[in-house]
Design a protein around this motif. Structure first.
Motif, PDB file in Angstrom:
ATOM      1  N   LEU A 130     122.045 -64.093 -80.066  1.00 61.66           N
ATOM      2  CA  LEU A 130     121.737 -65.393 -80.700  1.00 61.66           C
ATOM      3  C   LEU A 130     120.969 -66.301 -79.744  1.00 61.66           C
ATOM      4  CD1 LEU A 130     125.070 -66.184 -82.602  1.00 61.66           C
ATOM      5  CD2 LEU A 130     122.886 -65.543 -83.607  1.00 61.66           C
ATOM      6  N   LEU A 131     121.315 -66.222 -78.459  1.00 59.90           N
ATOM      7  CA  LEU A 131     120.639 -67.097 -77.496  1.00 59.90           C
ATOM      8  C   LEU A 131     119.267 -66.575 -77.077  1.00 59.90           C
ATOM      9  CD1 LEU A 131     123.692 -68.292 -75.456  1.00 59.90           C
ATOM     10  CD2 LEU A 131     121.987 -69.800 -76.457  1.00 59.90           C
ATOM     11  N   TYR A 163     117.202 -65.596 -79.463  1.00 56.82           N
ATOM     12  CA  TYR A 163     116.336 -65.875 -80.611  1.00 56.82           C
ATOM     13  C   TYR A 163     115.410 -67.092 -80.419  1.00 56.82           C
ATOM     14  CZ  TYR A 163     114.596 -66.174 -85.325  1.00 56.82           C
ATOM     15  OH  TYR A 163     113.751 -66.230 -86.404  1.00 56.82           O
ATOM     16  N   PRO A 164     115.899 -68.230 -79.864  1.00 58.21           N
ATOM     17  CA  PRO A 164     114.973 -69.358 -79.681  1.00 58.21           C
ATOM     18  C   PRO A 164     113.748 -68.986 -78.833  1.00 58.21           C
ATOM     19  CG  PRO A 164     117.229 -70.085 -79.335  1.00 58.21           C
ATOM     20  CD  PRO A 164     117.270 -68.596 -79.461  1.00 58.21           C
ATOM     21  N   LEU A 165     113.994 -68.160 -77.806  1.00 60.98           N
ATOM     22  CA  LEU A 165     112.898 -67.735 -76.932  1.00 60.98           C
ATOM     23  C   LEU A 165     111.945 -66.812 -77.692  1.00 60.98           C
ATOM     24  CD1 LEU A 165     111.986 -67.744 -73.889  1.00 60.98           C
ATOM     25  CD2 LEU A 165     113.260 -65.637 -73.655  1.00 60.98           C
ATOM     26  N   LYS A 188     111.492 -66.593 -80.918  1.00 59.79           N
ATOM     27  CA  LYS A 188     110.786 -67.320 -81.982  1.00 59.79           C
ATOM     28  C   LYS A 188     109.537 -68.006 -81.411  1.00 59.79           C
ATOM     29  CE  LYS A 188     110.687 -68.891 -86.209  1.00 59.79           C
ATOM     30  NZ  LYS A 188     110.441 -68.018 -87.342  1.00 59.79           N
ATOM     31  N   GLU A 189     109.713 -68.637 -80.256  1.00 58.28           N
ATOM     32  CA  GLU A 189     108.579 -69.288 -79.589  1.00 58.28           C
ATOM     33  C   GLU A 189     107.547 -68.252 -79.163  1.00 58.28           C
ATOM     34  OE1 GLU A 189     109.246 -73.042 -80.147  1.00 58.28           O
ATOM     35  OE2 GLU A 189     107.686 -72.557 -78.674  1.00 58.28           O
ATOM     36  N   ARG A 231     105.102 -66.791 -81.689  1.00 59.63           N
ATOM     37  CA  ARG A 231     104.152 -67.731 -82.293  1.00 59.63           C
ATOM     38  C   ARG A 231     102.702 -67.270 -82.103  1.00 59.63           C
ATOM     39  NH1 ARG A 231     105.224 -74.000 -81.132  1.00 59.63           N
ATOM     40  NH2 ARG A 231     107.079 -73.728 -82.379  1.00 59.63           N
ATOM     41  N   LYS A 278     115.439 -75.995 -82.730  1.00 62.23           N
ATOM     42  CA  LYS A 278     114.843 -74.957 -81.871  1.00 62.23           C
ATOM     43  C   LYS A 278     115.541 -73.614 -82.058  1.00 62.23           C
ATOM     44  CE  LYS A 278     111.423 -76.881 -79.964  1.00 62.23           C
ATOM     45  NZ  LYS A 278     110.080 -76.286 -79.936  1.00 62.23           N
ATOM     46  N   TRP A 279     116.145 -73.425 -83.199  1.00 65.08           N
ATOM     47  CA  TRP A 279     116.708 -72.136 -83.615  1.00 65.08           C
ATOM     48  C   TRP A 279     117.986 -71.735 -82.897  1.00 65.08           C
ATOM     49  CZ3 TRP A 279     114.380 -70.404 -87.921  1.00 65.08           C
ATOM     50  CH2 TRP A 279     113.082 -70.880 -88.166  1.00 65.08           C
ATOM     51  N   LEU A 290     127.076 -70.847 -81.986  1.00 67.10           N
ATOM     52  CA  LEU A 290     127.154 -70.874 -80.521  1.00 67.10           C
ATOM     53  C   LEU A 290     127.992 -72.057 -80.031  1.00 67.10           C
ATOM     54  CD1 LEU A 290     123.387 -70.101 -79.905  1.00 67.10           C
ATOM     55  CD2 LEU A 290     125.266 -68.598 -79.233  1.00 67.10           C
ATOM     56  N   LYS A 324     122.292 -67.700 -70.386  1.00 67.98           N
ATOM     57  CA  LYS A 324     121.244 -67.524 -71.403  1.00 67.98           C
ATOM     58  C   LYS A 324     120.588 -68.861 -71.738  1.00 67.98           C
ATOM     59  CE  LYS A 324     121.773 -63.269 -71.739  1.00 67.98           C
ATOM     60  NZ  LYS A 324     120.921 -62.703 -70.750  1.00 67.98           N
ATOM     61  N   LEU A 369     116.578 -70.397 -71.056  1.00 66.27           N
ATOM     62  CA  LEU A 369     115.690 -71.083 -72.003  1.00 66.27           C
ATOM     63  C   LEU A 369     115.206 -72.406 -71.407  1.00 66.27           C
ATOM     64  CD1 LEU A 369     117.593 -70.468 -75.374  1.00 66.27           C
ATOM     65  CD2 LEU A 369     115.807 -69.101 -74.336  1.00 66.27           C
TER      66      LEU A 369
END
Lengths: 376, 427
Positions: free
Chosen positions: A332-333, A335-337, A339-340, A343, B115-116, B121, B155, B159
C-alpha cells in the motif's frame, strides 16, 4: 482453431491434464512449510523435506481471533491453514513484514506441536546485508538439518540444480503463454506455477519438460481472430483463480506478472557449482535471494519503481494493474510512489485491493471491462 | 479554561488558519523568544510540563530555522546518532501526534489521501505524509530511519525522500530480529558506515569527542529517567495534566541532549516532592487501581484519562516510558547505540515485549492493563492477543481498546468510554 466440446484447444487440454496429473501425485516426503519467496527452498530440499508453500486456499472462516480485524487476510489464512494441517513437519517464516513477524509469534505461542523458524531477511542489499543474510541462512540450514527429515536428504548442489531447472522451466512456460495465450491460458500457467511451489521438484521437473515439449508442437492457427490487450501486472501475493479466469475471458494478456506468487518466485536462478564449500554455496544463495526481483518490502523502492518502468517500456504494455492485499503496508505504501512514477507513461492504471479467498468477482469484472475500454 | 489552555487554543486556531511552513516557523520564533517563552512558561501547571514545552519549542524551532542540517528520523532510531553528528533530528511520527493535538489531522490526512495513501494505513504515517505533502514540516537534508518495530515508517519516509528529491540521502538502518553477536556487529557496522557517509556529505569527519559528550548526556538522561520510573512505583498523585505519554519527544528525539537530562531531573524533583507529601503522616491516601498503559494514546482532545481518574485509578506506568537499554559506552558510540536498538522490547519476537510488560506489571504492582489498539499498527495489534493471554495467566485483566491515536473520526469515543468504564468497574 480446432477445439473440443468445451471450446478447449488440444494444447489447453494437454495443460489441464498435466495439472490434474500433478495434483494427483502423492507427496512422499515430509513437508516443511514456507510463506515468503525470500525463503530458499534449496535448503529445505537438501534437508530431505518437501518445500511446501502455504498458499491458504481455504476460505477464511476460523482464524481463532488471534489477529485483529484490520490485519492482512493472507496471513490470517496462513494461520488458519497451519492450525488445520497436521502433516507439516516445520515451518519457516521470513521476517518480511510486521504481519509475518506476528504470525511467527502466534504459531510459536499457540501451536506448540510444530517447529517454527524465523528467517530474518535484511532490507538492504549491500555486502554487509548479504553477509548478514548468509549467517541467518547458515542458522536456517542447521535448523532444517535437525528437523528429522534426513532420510531423503540430497546434496545442496543437487537441490540448487533442480530448483534452478524448475525456475528456468517456469520462465519458458511463461514464454509459451506470452507467445500465444490460446496455447496456454493465464489461468493454467498460474496454476502450474502454484503447483511448482508445493510439489516435489524431482517429480515435477521431468514432467514439466514433457509438457513444454508437447506445447511446442502446437500446429494450430490459434492467433487468428483473437485480440489481446497487453497488461503489466504488479502487486503483492495474489493467488486468485477467478481473477486469472477474468483476464483470459476479457482478453487481457499479462505481459509481466510481478507478483510474489509468480515472477518474484522464479526470477532468481542460481548457477549450481560443483566442488564448492557449503559456506560458498550458502553465500551464493544469500546473494541470489537478496538481490532477486525485489518485493515492496525492500528499502530502496526506486529500484522497484525503475524495474516496473523498464518492464512497461520493454513490453509496451497498454495498461497497468496493481494489486495489493488488503492491509498490506508494504504494497500500500508503494502505491503513491508508483502512481506518480507511472505518470510519464500516460497509460491507464487500475488499483485492486483484494482479500484472500474473498474475491468480489462481479465487481472486479465490471472494473476490468471498463479498464479495457479505456485502452481500446 | 486556564491561561495555558487559552494560549494553546489560540495557537491552534492560528495554525489551522495559516497552514504553511513559514507561518509555523514565524509562530515558533515568536513563542520561542525568551520573554514570550518565559511568560508562556509561567502559564503551565507544573514544572515538568513547563520545561517540556520550553525545550520542545526550542528544538522544534531549531529544526525549522534550517541553520543546521535536519534529518527526518523514525521514533526508534536513537537520537544520539544525530546529535553526535550535529544534525537536528525531526520525528515526523511524533509530529503527526502534534497534528492531532493541534486539530490539523483532518487536513493532513486529507492531504495524504489525495496522494493515494490508503485509509487502511496507520494514521501516524498518513498524517505525517500529509503534513509533508502540505509543506508543514521543515525541509530535511537527510532521512535516516529504521525498521525497528514497524514497516510503515521506512516506507513513508522513502516517499518523503522522493518528494524532497533527496533519495541519495535516504538511509535505512536495518535492525536484525534477534540480538545475537552477529546482529550487534551487523547493526553497529551499519550505524558507523551511515555516519561516515553522512559526515562526508556534510564535508566533515565524525567528531568522536562530540559523540562522547552526547553519550554522556544520554547516560545522564537515562539515570534520571530510571529514578523517575522508580519513584513512580509508589506515587499515587501526579501534577495536573501530567501524562507519561506526553514525554515521547524528549524521550526519543532529545535523548543525548542536556535538555532531556535536565527535564527528567526536574520531573524527578517534582514527583519526589509529591511522594514526600504523600508519605507524610497527616496525608490521607486513597488506594487506587493501578493501570499499565500499552502502546500510545489518542493525541486529540479526549476524556480517557479523566474517566480513569474518576474511577479511582491511575496509569501507574506506560510501556513507552520504559528505560530498556543499558548504560551506553561513550568510547564506543556505534556499538552502544546498536545495543540500545537491539534491546528495544518491540524489536524481534513478541517474547521481548512480553518480558518487558510482565516485568513492569510486577514492579508497578499492576491491577489491569490497557492496550490502546491504534488503527493500522500491525506490529502492536498483532501481538495483543498473546499479551492479553499472558497477562491473564498472572491474573491481570487486560482491555484491548480499539481506536485511533491521530484521527478522531476513526475512533468511536462513546464506545471507548463505555468499554473503559466497564473495565474500570470490573477491576
Amino acid at each position: 482453431m480446432i477445439t473440443d466440446k468445451k471450446g478447449l484447444s488440444w494444447t489447453q487440454k494437454t495443460a489441464k491434464n498435466f495439472i490434474k496429473d500433478i495434483q494427483k501425485e502423492k507427496d512422499t516426503k515430509s513437508k516443511i512449510g514456507w510463506v515468503c519467496t525470500y525463503t530458499p527452498e534449496e535448503l529445505i530440499l537438501s534437508a530431505g523435506a518437501l518445500p511446501y508453500r502455504i498458499l491458504s486456499k481455504a476460505p477464511l472462516n476460523d482464524d481463532k481471533g488471534y489477529l485483529p480485524i484490520n490485519f492482512c487476510p493472507f496471513i490470517k489464512s496462513i494461520l488458519q491453514q497451519v492450525f488445520s494441517e497436521d502433516d507439516l513437519k516445520a515451518i519457516v517464516i521470513a521476517n518480511s513484514c510486521d504481519g509475518l513477524r506476528r504470525l511467527y509469534d502466534i504459531i510459536d505461542y499457540y501451536k506448540k506441536d510444530i517447529e517454527v523458524f524465523l528467517l530474518d531477511v535484511p532490507r538492504n542489499t549491500d555486502k554487509l546485508s548479504v553477509r548478514h543474510f548468509f549467517s541467518n541462512l547458515v542458522r536456517l540450514n542447521l535448523f532444517l538439518q535437525g528437523c528429522g527429515t534426513s532420510e531423503e536428504a540430497v546434496s545442496l548442489y543437487d537441490a540448487v540444480k533442480i530448483v534452478s531447472i524448475k525456475k528456468k522451466l517456469l520462465k519458458s512456460l511463461k514464454e509459451v503463454y506470452l507467445t500465444d495465450p490460446e496455447v496456454l491460458t493465464f489461468s493454467d500457467y498460474e496454476k502450474i506455477v502454484e503447483l511448482s511451489m508445493i510439489k516435489d521438484p524431482f517429480m515435477l521437473v521431468p514432467r514439466l519438460e514433457g509438457l513444454l515439449e508437447e506445447l511446442d508442437k502446437k500446429d494450430v492457427g490459434t492467433r487468428a481472430g483473437h485480440k489481446y490487450t497487453d497488461i503489466y501486472l504488479s502487486g503483492s501475493f495474489v493467488m486468485e483463480e477467478k481473477l486469472w479466469g477474468l483476464f483470459d475471458e476479457l482478453g487481457l494478456k499479462i505481459v509481466d506478472d510481478d507478483l510474489c506468487s509468480a515472477k518474484r518466485y522464479f526470477s532468481n536462478v542460481i548457477r549450481p557449482l560443483k566442488n564448492i564449500s557449503l559456506d560458498d554455496s550458502i553465500m551464493s544463495i544469500s546473494e541470489s535471494y537478496l538481490k532477486k526481483t525485489p518485493c515492496m518490502r525492500m528499502a530502496d523502492l526506486s529500484i522497484k519503481l525503475d524495474e516496473i518502468k523498464e518492464g512497461i517500456r520493454k513490453t509496451e504494455a497498454k495498461g497497468f494493474i496493481y494489486i495489493s492485499m488488503k492491509f498490506c503496508d508494504n504494497s500500500l505504501l508503494f502505491y503513491p510512489l508508483l502512481k506518480e512514477g507511472l505518470r510519464d507513461f500516460g497509460i491507464p492504471s487500475l488499483f485492486l485491493e483484494l482479500e484472500t479467498n474473498n474475491f468480489p468477482e462481479g465487481q472486479v469484472k465490471t472494473r476490468l471491462q471498463a479498464f479495457k475500454e479505456l485502452m481500446i | 479554561m486556564s491561561i495555558s489552555e487559552n494560549i494553546k487554543e489560540n495557537l491552534k486556531v492560528r495554525v489551522q488558519r495559516n497552514l504553511n511552513r513559514n507561518y509555523i516557523k514565524r509562530l515558533l520564533r515568536i513563542i520561542g523568544s525568551r520573554p514570550v517563552l518565559m511568560l508562556y512558561g509561567k502559564s503551565f501547571s507544573s514544572v515538568s510540563d513547563e520545561y517540556l514545552n520550553k525545550i520542545s519549542i526550542k528544538h522544534i524551532l531549531d529544526a525549522y530555522q534550517e541553520k543546521k542540517e535536519v534529518a527526518y528520523s523514525s521514533l526508534f532510531m536513537p537520537s544520539e546518532f544525530f546529535h553526535g553528528l550535529d544534525i537536528i533530528p525531526f520525528l515526523p511520527e511524533v509530529f503527526a501526534g502534534y497534528t492531532a493535538g493541534l486539530g490539523l489531522a483532518d487536513q493532513t490526512l486529507s492531504g495524504a489521501s489525495s496522494k493515494w495513501f490508503s485509509t487502511d494505513l496507520c494514521t501516524f504515517h498518513r498524517s505525517a505524509s500529509g503534513a509533508v505533502e502540505l509543506d508543514l514540516f521543515p525541509k530535511p537534508d537527510f532521512i535516516i530511519c529504521t525498521n525497528l518495530a514497524c514497516d510503515a515508517a521506512q516506507k513513508s519516509f522513502f516517499l518523503d525522500a522522493v518528494k524532497y528529491g533527496i533519495g541519495k540521502n535516504y538511509y535505512l538502518i536495518d535492525v536484525p530480529f534477534d540480538n545475537a553477536n552477529s546482529s550487534l556487529e551487523y547493526l553497529s557496522e551499519q550505524l558507523k558506515n551511515t555516519a561516515h557517509k553522512v559526515s562526508k556529505k556534510m564535508g566533515k569527519k565524525i567528531d568522536y569527542k562530540k559523540f562522547r559528550e552526547v553519550i554522556g548526556h544520554s547516560n545522564d538522561f537515562r539515570k534520571w529517567a530510571l529514578k523517575v520510573n522508580k519513584l513512580r512505583k509508589e506515587l499515587l498523585d501526579y501534577p495536573p495534566n501530567f501524562n507519561g505519554l506526553n514525554f515521547i519527544y524528549p524521550f526519543h528525539g532529545l535523548s543525548g541532549t542536556r535538555d532531556a537530562a535536565i527535564l527528567f531531573k526536574k520531573i524527578y524533583e517534582e514527583l519526589g516532592l509529591l511522594l514526600d507529601n504523600q508519605k507524610s503522616p497527616e496525608k490521607r491516601v486513597t488506594e487506587k487501581k493501578r493501570l499499565l498503559w500499552l502502546h500510545l494514546k489518542p493525541y486529540y482532545k479526549n476524556d480517557i484519562f479523566k474517566i480513569i481518574g474518576q474511577h479511582d485509578a491511575i496509569v501507574a506506568f506506560e510501556e513507552i516510558s520504559n528505560v530498556y537499554w543499558p548504560e551506553l559506552d561513550p568510547g564506543d558510540p556505534f556499538r552502544s547505540l546498536a545495543l540500545k536498538m537491539l534491546s528495544h522490547p518491540l524489536n524481534g519476537s513478541i517474547e521481548n515485549r512480553l518480558r518487558a510488560i510482565l516485568s513492569l506489571a510486577e514492579f508497578y504492582d499492576i491491577d489491569g492493563a490497557i492496550i490502546f489498539s491504534h488503527w493500522g499498527c500491525r506490529q502492536s495489534n498483532g501481538g495483543s492477543r498473546i499479551i492479553k493471554d499472558e497477562l491473564s495467566k498472572k491474573k491481570i485483566k487486560t482491555l484491548i481498546l480499539d481506536g485511533d491515536c491521530v484521527d478522531k473520526n476513526n475512533s468511536s469515543s462513546g464506545q471507548i468510554l463505555t468499554r473503559l468504564q466497564g473495565f474500570l468497574e470490573f477491576l
